[in-house]
Design a protein around this motif. Structure first.
Motif, PDB file in Angstrom:
ATOM      1  N   GLN A 185      -2.424   3.631  -3.331  1.00  0.00           N
ATOM      2  CA  GLN A 185      -2.586   2.594  -4.344  1.00  0.00           C
ATOM      3  C   GLN A 185      -2.122   1.251  -3.779  1.00  0.00           C
ATOM      4  N   PHE A 186      -2.471   0.173  -4.489  1.00  0.00           N
ATOM      5  CA  PHE A 186      -2.093  -1.175  -4.070  1.00  0.00           C
ATOM      6  C   PHE A 186      -1.230  -1.822  -5.152  1.00  0.00           C
ATOM      7  N   HIS A 194      -7.711   2.956   3.290  1.00  0.00           N
ATOM      8  CA  HIS A 194      -8.034   3.444   1.943  1.00  0.00           C
ATOM      9  C   HIS A 194      -9.476   3.935   1.844  1.00  0.00           C
ATOM     10  N   TYR A 248       0.859  -1.182   0.000  1.00  0.00           N
ATOM     11  CA  TYR A 248       0.000   0.000   0.000  1.00  0.00           C
ATOM     12  C   TYR A 248       0.896   1.233   0.000  1.00  0.00           C
ATOM     13  N   ASN A 267       1.578   4.389   4.561  1.00  0.00           N
ATOM     14  CA  ASN A 267       2.083   3.492   3.522  1.00  0.00           C
ATOM     15  C   ASN A 267       2.562   2.219   4.211  1.00  0.00           C
ATOM     16  N   ALA A 275      -4.730  -1.772   5.551  1.00  0.00           N
ATOM     17  CA  ALA A 275      -4.488  -0.791   4.491  1.00  0.00           C
ATOM     18  C   ALA A 275      -5.764  -0.542   3.689  1.00  0.00           C
ATOM     19  N   GLU A 276      -6.530  -1.587   3.441  1.00  0.00           N
ATOM     20  CA  GLU A 276      -7.808  -1.426   2.727  1.00  0.00           C
ATOM     21  C   GLU A 276      -8.781  -0.589   3.551  1.00  0.00           C
ATOM     22  N   ILE A 320      -2.367  -5.734   5.473  1.00  0.00           N
ATOM     23  CA  ILE A 320      -2.888  -5.341   4.170  1.00  0.00           C
ATOM     24  C   ILE A 320      -4.392  -5.102   4.244  1.00  0.00           C
TER      25      ILE A 320
END
Length: 295
Positions: free
Chosen positions: A18-19, A197, A14, A207, A193-194, A190
């Motif tokens: 963006q991924f 987002h 991340y 990040n 991270a979503e 992760i």
């Protein structure tokens, strides 16, 4: 009827909202306690880290310039989104080998910790600021301000609560960050991270990388556009490396050792101020008459 094949999740990095997959194309296997393969994770490279620092630096002025109350709202929104994806976070911890009760406790603690720091966003400056007595006709104020871009090596012993506890105080204080998640417990990172987002957090503020501490640690410490390095439970040899490399641009180094993540001692406004700089301002007092001062 043919048997259905599950669509397995692809875990990416991340960076800058963006991924992307790692630019190196490398990956490493994550296995549970029984040795069963549960995911292939991106093995982040030096280039990935450099891209993340660029994203964090680009986001810094906008994030630090937001009102403290607005940052508080955004952190609370993160907690709301974590609550809505609670089942997913628990399932991933179970995949990693957690017991059901431990997984539930860790997710609950992580959500509560985000709420805790959301509450401190607009209060810590009032608590840690001061008006200083000076022997001249001036007002003298000292106020904490964000350090800048913070590189974080998250706890390698915790999948979620350690990650959240590392990120929340850093961004609550207006900093941006690049985080290296736990190498063998990266699934929740992760998914978190979503959540970031979809929680009104501007791109680049957080990040998240997955990979090896042994490979990336020196880059976290010697990058010239990183202002502080925060580490959790590294070995003495690893900390020696961080301190030596950080001296190149006089980074602030913050080292945390044994932390009981589910305990109240793992949360404090002092974790916010650990990555703050104190700015002192002198303001002259207008002289109205000889021997007197005031406005």
């Amino acid at each position: 009827m043919t048997e259905r094949i599950d669509v397995l999740k692809t875990y990416k990095l991340y960076i800058g909202g963006q991924f992307p997959r790692t630019e190196s194309g490398r990956y490493y296997a994550v296995k549970n306690a029984n040795g069963k393969l549960i995911a292939n994770m991106c093995l982040a490279s030096r280039k990935d880290f450099r891209d993340a620092v660029v994203a964090a630096r680009s986001a810094f002025s906008g994030w630090s310039g937001k009102s403290a109350f607005n940052r508080s709202q955004i952190l609370y929104r993160i907690a709301e989104m974590m609550e809505s994806r609670r089942t997913q976070l628990i399932d991933e911890l179970l995949l990693l080998g957690y017991k059901s009760v431990d997984a539930n406790n860790e997710v609950s603690a992580a959500i509560d910790r985000m709420v805790y720091y959301a509450g401190w966003c607009d209060k810590y400056q009032q608590v840690f600021s001061s008006v200083n007595p000076v022997a001249s006709p001036h007002f003298n104020f000292s106020v904490p301000e964000p350090t800048g871009v913070v590189a974080i090596v998250a706890s390698q012993q915790s999948a979620l609560i350690g990650l959240v506890s590392a990120i929340a105080p850093v961004i609550a204080g207006g900093n941006t960050c690049v985080v290296l998640a736990a190498e063998q417990l990266p699934l929740s990172a992760i998914s978190f991270a979503e959540i970031i987002h979809s929680s009104d957090v501007p791109a680049g503020v957080v990040n998240i990388l997955t990979g090896k501490v042994s490979e990336l640690l020196k880059y976290f410490a010697d990058h010239m556009d990183v202002n502080a390095v925060v580490t959790y439970q590294l070995t003495n040899q690893e900390m020696q490396l961080v301190k030596e490399k950080s001296a190149l641009n006089v980074k602030r180094v913050v080292e945390y050792n044994a932390i009981s993540w589910l305990d109240d001692t793992a949360q404090s406004p002092y974790f916010i101020t650990d990555v703050q700089e104190i700015k002192t301002t002198w303001h002259p007092i207008e002289t109205v008459a000889a021997g007197k001062s005031g406005y």
